[in-house]
Each structure stands twice: as C-alpha cells, then as structure tokens.
Motif scaffolding. Structure first.
Motif, PDB file in Angstrom:
ATOM      1  N   HIS A  55       3.923   7.178  -5.904  1.00  0.00           N
ATOM      2  CA  HIS A  55       2.684   6.586  -5.394  1.00  0.00           C
ATOM      3  C   HIS A  55       1.462   7.169  -6.094  1.00  0.00           C
ATOM      4  O   HIS A  55       0.693   6.469  -6.723  1.00  0.00           O
ATOM      5  CB  HIS A  55       2.596   6.767  -3.873  1.00  0.00           C
ATOM      6  N   SER A 102      -4.520   7.602  -0.536  1.00  0.00           N
ATOM      7  CA  SER A 102      -4.067   6.212  -0.418  1.00  0.00           C
ATOM      8  C   SER A 102      -5.246   5.348  -0.010  1.00  0.00           C
ATOM      9  O   SER A 102      -5.929   5.640   0.972  1.00  0.00           O
ATOM     10  CB  SER A 102      -2.982   6.093   0.650  1.00  0.00           C
ATOM     11  N   ASN A 128      -5.050   2.183   1.065  1.00  0.00           N
ATOM     12  CA  ASN A 128      -4.754   1.401   2.256  1.00  0.00           C
ATOM     13  C   ASN A 128      -4.953   2.198   3.528  1.00  0.00           C
ATOM     14  O   ASN A 128      -5.298   1.648   4.566  1.00  0.00           O
ATOM     15  CB  ASN A 128      -3.319   0.887   2.207  1.00  0.00           C
ATOM     16  N   ILE A 129      -4.737   3.489   3.438  1.00  0.00           N
ATOM     17  CA  ILE A 129      -4.927   4.303   4.641  1.00  0.00           C
ATOM     18  C   ILE A 129      -6.415   4.416   4.960  1.00  0.00           C
ATOM     19  O   ILE A 129      -6.799   4.440   6.131  1.00  0.00           O
ATOM     20  CB  ILE A 129      -4.186   5.650   4.499  1.00  0.00           C
ATOM     21  N   ASP A 179       6.672  -0.269  -3.260  1.00  0.00           N
ATOM     22  CA  ASP A 179       5.209  -0.392  -3.209  1.00  0.00           C
ATOM     23  C   ASP A 179       4.818  -1.647  -3.982  1.00  0.00           C
ATOM     24  O   ASP A 179       5.191  -1.806  -5.146  1.00  0.00           O
ATOM     25  CB  ASP A 179       4.609   0.866  -3.857  1.00  0.00           C
ATOM     26  N   GLY A 192       0.853  -1.184   0.000  1.00  0.00           N
ATOM     27  CA  GLY A 192       0.000   0.000   0.000  1.00  0.00           C
ATOM     28  C   GLY A 192       0.884   1.227   0.000  1.00  0.00           C
ATOM     29  O   GLY A 192       1.679   1.419   0.918  1.00  0.00           O
ATOM     30  N   GLY A 193       0.737   2.058  -1.038  1.00  0.00           N
ATOM     31  CA  GLY A 193       1.624   3.195  -1.214  1.00  0.00           C
ATOM     32  C   GLY A 193       1.605   4.161  -0.045  1.00  0.00           C
ATOM     33  O   GLY A 193       2.645   4.656   0.389  1.00  0.00           O
ATOM     34  N   GLY A 194       0.424   4.439   0.495  1.00  0.00           N
ATOM     35  CA  GLY A 194       0.303   5.397   1.590  1.00  0.00           C
ATOM     36  C   GLY A 194       1.065   4.946   2.820  1.00  0.00           C
ATOM     37  O   GLY A 194       1.743   5.740   3.479  1.00  0.00           O
ATOM     38  N   TRP A 195       0.978   3.665   3.120  1.00  0.00           N
ATOM     39  CA  TRP A 195       1.739   3.132   4.259  1.00  0.00           C
ATOM     40  C   TRP A 195       3.238   3.354   4.028  1.00  0.00           C
ATOM     41  O   TRP A 195       3.967   3.701   4.960  1.00  0.00           O
ATOM     42  CB  TRP A 195       1.474   1.636   4.431  1.00  0.00           C
ATOM     43  N   TYR A 224      -6.407  12.012   4.049  1.00  0.00           N
ATOM     44  CA  TYR A 224      -4.971  11.760   3.898  1.00  0.00           C
ATOM     45  C   TYR A 224      -4.555  12.371   2.571  1.00  0.00           C
ATOM     46  O   TYR A 224      -5.117  12.037   1.529  1.00  0.00           O
ATOM     47  CB  TYR A 224      -4.672  10.256   3.916  1.00  0.00           C
ATOM     48  N   GLU A 234      -1.330  13.618   0.008  1.00  0.00           N
ATOM     49  CA  GLU A 234       0.095  13.611  -0.336  1.00  0.00           C
ATOM     50  C   GLU A 234       0.473  14.894  -1.061  1.00  0.00           C
ATOM     51  O   GLU A 234       1.604  15.357  -0.962  1.00  0.00           O
ATOM     52  CB  GLU A 234       0.426  12.378  -1.174  1.00  0.00           C
TER      53      GLU A 234
END
Lengths: 467, 467
Positions: free
Chosen positions: B240, B148, B150-151, A337, A293-296, B199, B201
């Motif tokens: 990302h 993201s 995943n976030i 990623d 997961g890119g954000g992580w 979130y 970026e």
C-alpha cells in the motif's frame, strides 16, 4: 387489550404507554381501566376490570407495586391469560416476596406474566406498540428479547436507521414468570422471525436455557449481548433486574456449546443481525478483500485476522486474470487494492474474478464509489442540482447492489460490504439505507464492521456443519 | 497553485482533483498545466510550468510516474518550494529507485514533497481542497495526517456528520520526503489545530518520530490508528505505502512513552477527538454513571471497567441527598439508574448532586430524554406537526446541553454523554449534531463509546501530570 392504570396525565407512564398503544394504530379494542372512569384518547375508561364487556387477550399493568397482586387476581377472575407488568419496585429493589406473590396468583389463575419492571412489548404485525418510548418499528424479521427496555429502544432505533424493522420486542424485565428462554422458544417457531437478538443480564433456569438455545440455534441464529461482565457490572445488574449474572467463563462455554453468537456491543449486535438477514453463510473462513482504498484494505485485514478469518493468498489463475485489466501498479495480493484506478464495469469484473476462485469463501468489499459515475459536488450547489445528483447516485447505488447481489447468488458466497453510502446529507443516507434494505441487502460503515460480520457468518456456518 | 497534469476528462484524477480545488472556493490563483493548452473549468491552461507568469506557492502533480522527475525539475527551476505528488507507482510497487530520484531532485532544488501516492491535501481556512473525493469539511480544530487517503475521507465524513470540521488534512502517501512526524511537528505549532489525528502504517525515522511526538503530546493530544497489526496486515501495508510496519509491541511501548493515544477503530478516533475538543480533562479515573435506563448503566459499567476506569461507590452524603428526591425504588448505587422516574429539573439535580461529590472525577450520562417534555409521536403524523415537535425537542436539547455544560464548567469535571439524540429522522439528527457542536459539545451514541472517551481523557490527563 386492557390497560390497567390508565391516566390522563401526559407525564405518567399510564398515559404515555397507552398513547403509544393508541398512536401505533392497533386495530383491536382497547379497554383503559382507572377507578376514576371518564375517557382517555377517545376510549371510555372502565372503573374496574370486571366491568369490561368481554375478556381481553392481554392486560397491560402500570398500577403502583402494592396494587399489582390485586389487579392480577381481578384479571384471572376475568379469564385474562396474559399480562405485562410495567410496574417496578419488586425484586430489583429487594422485594422478592412481593414479586413471588404476583407469580403465584397469576399461575393459580392460569395467567402468564411479562415483567415486572418491563418497558412493554411490541408486535409489529398487529401494530401493537404498548411500550414506554414512542418508537414504531416497521415489520421486519428480527425478534428482540431484552432484560433492559432501553436497550430494546436502542436496537430498534438502529434497525430503523439502517432501513430494517423487527417482528416482536419483549422487554422481559425481572422475568418473575416468563424467562428469556421462553421467549426464545417462541421465536424459534414464529414465522415472522428469522434472527433472534437478546440482551441478557442473567439466566434463571440454566439447564432449560441451554436446552432451548441448542434447539433454536440449529434453526435460527441467536445473537446475545451479555450485561454484567465485570464485578461492578454484576453489582449494577443486581439492582437493575435482580438477575444473577453468573460466572462469565461458564456462560462463555455455554454460548459456544449452544451456538449462541455472543457480541460485545450493540453495534455488533445490529451488524450481526443484518448480516444474517442479508447474506448466505460462507463455507469457510477464507476471505478475499477488495478495497477501493489501501488503508481500508489494511484495516480490514487486521480486523479479519483478529476475528479468526483467513486472508488467503490469491491463486496464480486469479492474479493473472486480474492482471489482464487492473492498472499496472496494482498490488497483486489479497487485499486487492483498486489503487484509485478501477471504475464502472471493471469494478464488478474484479468482484466476479475473485468470487469464482475456489480458495475464496466470500468477499469483503470496501468502498462503493468506483461503481458510480464521477460526481462533482460543490459546497455552494443549489438544492435542485443536489437533488438531481443524489438521484443519480441513488440509481447508481441501486444498480450496484443489484449486480453484487446477483454475483453473490450465482456463486452462493457472501459479499459483505463496508462503505459509507455516498450520500450528500444524512437525510439521503436514510433514504439510501431504505433503498438498500428493500433489496434485502445491507451496507456496513467501517472495514472492521464488515470483517466482524463476515466472521460471525463463518462461525455460525461452522456451528451448523458440526451439528 | 499550479496543477500539473490537468485534464478535461471528467473520469481522470487530473480533472477531478482540479475540480475539487476550483469547486472548494479557493481564493488564490490556479494555473493548470497540460502540453495541450486550452482552458479547464474557466482557467487558462499553460503548456509548461515555465510559462506561468509568477512563481506558484505549491504544485499539485498528477502526471504519469515516469514524468514526475522532469516535472519536479521544472518546478524547482521555477522556484516552487512545495509539491504534492498524487501519482502512484513508486516504492509501493517496488520502484524505490524512481522514488528516491524524485526526492533527490526536489531537495537539490529546495522543494519539499508530499507523497508520492497522496490523495491530496486540505486547508479549510484557505478553502484549499485539492484532493480526490469531493468532500469539503468546514473549518475546525482537528488536523489529520494519514498514510491512507481513504481513511482521511472516512474521518472527515464522520466529523462532518457529527457537526465538526477540521483544520488541515494531509494524505502523506509513501512519505518519500516529508514524514508523518514532520506534519505532526507543524500541527503542534498550528494555531487552528487543537487535536491531531493520524493513521500510520509505518514510521521511517523512529527516533525523530519519538522526539516530535513527545514534544507535541505535552501541548496537544495525538490520536493514532495503526494499520498493519497482523502479519497479513503488514504484508498489505508493504504494497500500500511501502512502509515498514515494525513490531507492534515496540510501537505500543513507544506510544505509551510519548503520550500518543492509540485507538483501535476509526469510530474510536472520532470519539476521542471530540472528547478532547469538548471536555475538560478529569483529575482521575473515578467515574459516576447516571443512566436513564438500567441496561445502559450496566453496559457502561462493563465498558468502564474494561477501559480501566473506576466505577466508585457513592459516599453516604451523595446517596442521602439523592434519596431526598429520587423515586423510592432507586438503586442507591453507582451506576445511578433513573428508573424511568426522574424528569425535567430533577434530571439536572441528579447530575449536580453526583458532580459535587469529591470522590467523583467526572460523569458518564446516558440518555437525554428525561430532560425533555414528554412527546407524542405517531407513525402517521403530518409534516407540520413533525416539524413543530422537532423544534420542541431541539429547544429542549439545546437547553439541556447548556445546563450540562454549565455544571461541567462549575465543577471543572467532564460530563461525557452517551445518548441517541432524540430526532424524528436522520435529517434532524444531522441538525441536532450541528446544534450541539456549535456549543462545542458532543454526544456519543452508545454507552461503550462514552466510557471509552472518558477513559481516553483520563489517560491523557495522567500522562500530562506525569510529565
């Protein structure tokens, strides 16, 4: 163990602590003492210490403050060599004279004291749990000494939730006689203890503390949370344990010099302790981040930089090898990623490819799901299906941790995991935590936690090398 | 909803996301599209978009990157006005031209796009869950927009664990067409949404972002976690979501000016969101700390000072009133240590006494155990006894939260709680969280979390006053 101030009133600490001693399953003899006599929780009550038919190893003391001196005198007369004074109302409320009196009497009689103003102590190996809260941590390798009892409770509960236990807990209270450094010195030589966790509000004998900490740090990590950083905090400390909090800047220098690992929150303390229990020390600060997961990956990178780690460039050889099996659109950089395109065997292949690079001292791995078979959860699924699916996840996770632990062992570098364990309910999380802990591995929740844990390992590794 | 790129292969996102759409219980019609035709999960598969017998409201798109433009053309020809592009491999891998092509085609045809490189979207009210992970959050009042996916998963899981849900989740991906600020503008007017969590970026249209954030902040709090603070983080962001992270100092100024609440970790984001959902805003920064444990009080004091709160002196009237029923050895200061001597009714009396002081804007309350009847847990107790005892705790906690919420309401000041919920297992913790959440109340774990949450409320309150 004699328990002086035993009570039949379930709202009194004289009952509640005694009940925890009994309920915890302590296998030795218990001698409750109360002038009224009778029986409590199946144990006959003695009207005075002198009536006990043998010499107890230890006295728990919960009588009112004005009676403690007399009781200690009786204990020393009986030949008892150690006591835990739960009673409060001494130096922390201004009565330093009464507190000094206890110490003088105890020392004259050859007795050492924990407290006063202690919550109690724990020795898991002997199933000895005479403390205020009914918390019965299993055996483990973390020893805790804390100038706050409640913080021991919090640390212990967090360790249990994560599937871990502890060796000894000491609520050191006002430290009238024995000090934090005395307990640390003991833990240094205790074979059950691998990591020492300490909450400190103030140090009474600075030079001895430094000496003990330096000597201990070269053998076992000491993780320390300092209470009373701010002026308001220092004031709160004064009325809590009467400790002199001292200048924070001076303490910070001492911590650095002695190799003490200072943490800012209880979460960080737990994460650091588990990191030391479960991972080898990295040889340096160069970290490879693998993220499902890119954000992580972004958050972990920020946290790594903040913690002083080096998110290095991947060497061409590593990038090329990854190119051979990663999806075409992978990022070709660190963090790596997995772009929602790597599953199963390839997941472990990524880890191993990064691990064998000589520029990487260890890995932060975010997300475990790619190691598992795809699952279909529905909000309405029945309990049987849920159970079956969780078993499936559980098996997958077990295999994944085994594989990762194996890779870590081969390359002698840590793989620090930050991932929510993929559980269908909190109950399963607890179960999974236990499964993972039983393998002597741990799983942090958040990217920043994994980064902080890795940095802690790296810093301690550097300290040991410098020594 | 049409799902273009539907698959029967359970390892493909074309199946997994569709399965989550079906499993989530969406009540509208689903039109899977795949040139092979057939049937997937009970829905007949159309070989092309043009064959669908009506005009879908929305298209989910998971076909390979080179085919997305054509598909969007077909969608616009069909009259579809919104699409979610899950497919990756556009600007984030360097192909900005292909990405611009999508947007041009969509805009020409009157279609708006989420993504590309999106994990999917969620609308809990409509049971619409077409997203990668099988997470089905219940209805709630937190809206999430995140660059993201995943976030979003992490935030959602944390909300569920705490007993809460969400209104909408948008994984905005590369934001080729719709931007974070567009979603925030929508959330500002969404009656289901009370708090916005984002979130980010990078921001593509700075001035519009500022305008929307300023306008929204006066009505609903926007909590923002920024990825890409460090140079290494900025680089990770580039690969990302292709966002330009921008200077952190500039962003910080923007956040302050627009009333955006910036957080440092996902934990802080969750804590802030729950604080806004459950508490009134304090009138100022003056906090009273009540601690069922001295150490917790000290840690909360340090955390309050660090967060810019004022741990005020108690006025003589408050101290005197407390003197009348507190144990003789109480600390007579703020934090107010309950010195293991206050239980039951007196616990609430302390809260109310502090609450009514005009110098206090709200309370941080650490530890719930004193509100409960003393309990006796044993490590070997049977399941039936455990259940009975937990019911007892559960009832006690329910009553305690009711009482505290009532006091909070009377004095119109927040009582922010930091306490481990006294559960016998993680399973019960989940249950207790739900019980507490159902009362629109929340419980933070650690002293520093309660302090940070209080500070967030205070800062937002100040921002609103300034406006």
């Amino acid at each position: 163990v004699t328990f002086i101030g035993a009570s039949t009133d379930p709202t009194k600490w004289g009952f509640r602590i005694l009940a925890n001693l009994v309920d915890g399953g302590y296998r030795g003899k218990i001698y409750p003492v109360n002038p009224k006599g009778g029986e409590i929780l199946g144990w006959p009550v003695f009207t005075s210490v002198s009536d006990i038919p043998e010499t107890p190893d230890m006295a728990m003391i919960t009588v009112p403050p004005q009676q403690v001196s007399t009781i200690i005198e009786e204990c020393t007369a009986k030949g008892i060599q150690s006591g835990v004074v739960v009673t409060a109302g001494f130096a922390e409320t201004g009565d330093e004279k009464l507190e000094q009196e206890l110490v003088d009497i105890a020392r004259k009689g050859g007795m050492v004291l924990v407290g006063p103003n202690s919550q109690g102590i724990v020795n898991t190996k002997h199933k000895l749990y005479p403390q205020m809260p009914p918390i019965f941590a299993p055996e483990g390798h973390v020893a805790i000494v804390s100038q706050s009892g409640n913080i021991i409770s919090t640390i212990t509960r967090q360790l249990i939730t994560r599937g871990f236990g502890c060796s000894k807990c000491i609520s050191s209270g006002n430290e009238a006689d024995l000090h934090t450094e005395d307990y640390i010195e003991y833990f240094a030589n205790d074979p059950q203890t691998k990591v020492i966790a300490s909450y400190v509000e103030g140090v009474k004998d600075g030079s001895r503390f430094i000496e003990v900490a330096r000597e201990t740090s070269r053998r076992k990590p000491i993780i320390l949370l300092k209470g009373g950083e701010s002026d308001a905090g220092v004031k709160a400390v004064k009325s809590h344990t009467a400790a002199l909090a001292g200048s924070d800047a001076v303490l910070q220098a001492i911590f650095k010099q002695t190799g003490i690992i200072r943490v800012n929150t209880i979460y960080e303390m737990i994460d650091s302790a588990l990191a030391f229990l479960c991972h080898p020390l990295p040889q340096g600060r160069r970290v490879g981040i693998i993220a499902a997961g890119g954000g992580w990956g972004v958050l972990a990178t920020d946290a790594c930089v903040k913690a002083g780690l080096n998110v290095v460039e991947l060497p061409p050889a590593t990038t090329e090898e990854l190119n051979s099996f990663m999806p075409a659109w992978w990022s070709r950089g660190n963090p790596i990623d997995l772009v929602a395109g790597i599953f199963g065997e390839d997941y472990f292949k990524v880890i191993e490819t990064v691990m064998k690079s000589p520029v990487i001292d260890g890995i932060i791995l975010l997300g475990m799901m790619p190691a598992l078979r795809p699952i279909r959860v529905t909000p309405t699924m029945n309990e049987e299906d849920k159970k079956r699916m969780q078993d499936d996840i559980d098996t997958g996770i077990t295999v994944a941790f085994d594989r990762i632990a194996e890779i870590s062992k081969i390359y002698k570098k840590p793989v620090v995991i930050g991932s929510e364990l993929p559980a269908l309910s909190e109950d399963f999380t607890q179960q999974l935590n236990k499964t993972v802990a039983a393998k002597n591995y741990c799983c942090f929740n958040m990217p920043h936690e994994a980064a902080t844990a890795f940095a802690t390992l790296a810093r301690y590794g550097e300290y040991l090398k410098q020594r």
